[in-house]
Design a protein around this motif. Structure first.
Motif: not given
Length: 306
Positions: A166-174, A221-222
């Motif tokens: 399964v393709e699981k893609v998240y966006h996270a601001a760190v 951040g990024s």
């Protein structure tokens, strides 16, 4: 009251009491910790604490009060988005503040409860409180979840998640800027030794791999795109915190609360952006995407303006 009198098997020699008894009895970690805190476990006549170690061939005298399994309560969640619905699956866009399914420590709304309130019939496979659930998102994480409606879909999707298909893609601001800007974190994750509710990178943990790529860099951040190869509880949050780049707003894992307040965030900046898998009915590859919810979009704009 449940009672058991048994020997510690050699395979659990040296295991922490809370982890070993959970495995031995098939109980949740929370239920075992309650039993230990109540003084309901003795090893060769000595009362066990949760951090004590089991000894091979020692005799255990265990007493605990069984807890009722959490019930699914049909509770409407107006902002739960239905992204796709057919005879086999329903794909939802979960808002923050909603858990995947009921649990002993959660009193708020759930995805399965919201689907029940909306009249969806989901698969009966799985534990009673999590029927149809093939994967989970933290309550504070928004984004895409697929729930099985047919028994075939449940079996196929459980296997696909287990086999990492399964393709699981998240966006996270760190916080901060990861070095290198793109990379892989390969570090085992297990229960935090000092907290019942947290997880951490520990040598005795389960294999966990996170791939990340920096999409944007700001002064504060990024923004990362994260691909999960495994699916451990709190995996992105734990791995990024271990690199000293916690998700912005994730004060449980060391994020600066003043940054969260400035951005108007009341939870971690983490969103399940894309979900792709082979459809259990048609066999075709399907991909679903979710836009950022308002709180994350607003926080991101403030970071960009900085």
């Amino acid at each position: 009251m449940q009672e058991r009198f048994l020997q510690v098997p050699p395979g659990l020699d040296g295991t922490r009491a809370d982890a070993g008894l959970a495995k031995l009895l098939g109980l949740s970690r929370t239920a075992v910790v309650t039993m230990l805190d109540d003084g309901g476990a003795q090893q060769d006549g000595a009362t066990l604490g949760k951090s004590d170690r089991l000894r091979a061939d020692a005799w255990l005298d265990l007493r605990w009060q069984p807890r009722e399994a959490p019930r699914i309560v049909a509770t409407p969640v107006p902002d739960l988005g239905i992204v796709h619905d057919d005879a086999d699956i329903v794909v939802v866009d979960k808002p923050a503040g909603v858990a995947a399914h009921p649990s002993g420590g959660w009193q708020g709304p759930t995805v399965v409860g919201a689907l029940a309130a909306a009249g969806f019939q989901i698969a009966t496979s799985g534990a009673a409180e999590r029927q149809g659930v093939v994967h989970r998102l933290d309550a504070g994480t928004s984004g895409l979840m697929v729930v099985a409606k047919s028994e075939r879909a449940y079996s196929d999707l459980k296997a696909a998640f287990h086999d990492r298909e399964v393709e699981k893609v998240y966006h996270a601001a760190v916080q901060g800027h990861p070095d290198p800007l793109s990379g892989t974190i390969d570090a085992p994750i297990g229960r935090h030794p000092g907290s019942e509710w947290k997880f951490a990178v520990v040598s005795s943990g389960k294999h966990a791999i996170t791939h990340y790529e920096t999409l944007e860099a700001f002064r504060g951040g990024s923004l990362l795109e994260v691909h999960l190869e495994t699916g451990r509880t709190h995996q992105i949050r734990v791995h990024m915190a271990a690199r000293r780049h916690p998700c912005i707003g994730d004060t449980m894992y060391g994020a600066d609360p003043t940054v969260a307040a400035r951005l108007g965030l009341e939870r971690q900046w983490l969103h399940a952006k894309r979900l792709g898998f082979r459809h259990p009915g048609s066999g075709e590859q399907v991909v679903f995407e979710s836009p950022y919810p308002a709180d994350l979009a607003r926080a991101l704009e403030i970071l960009r303006e900085d």
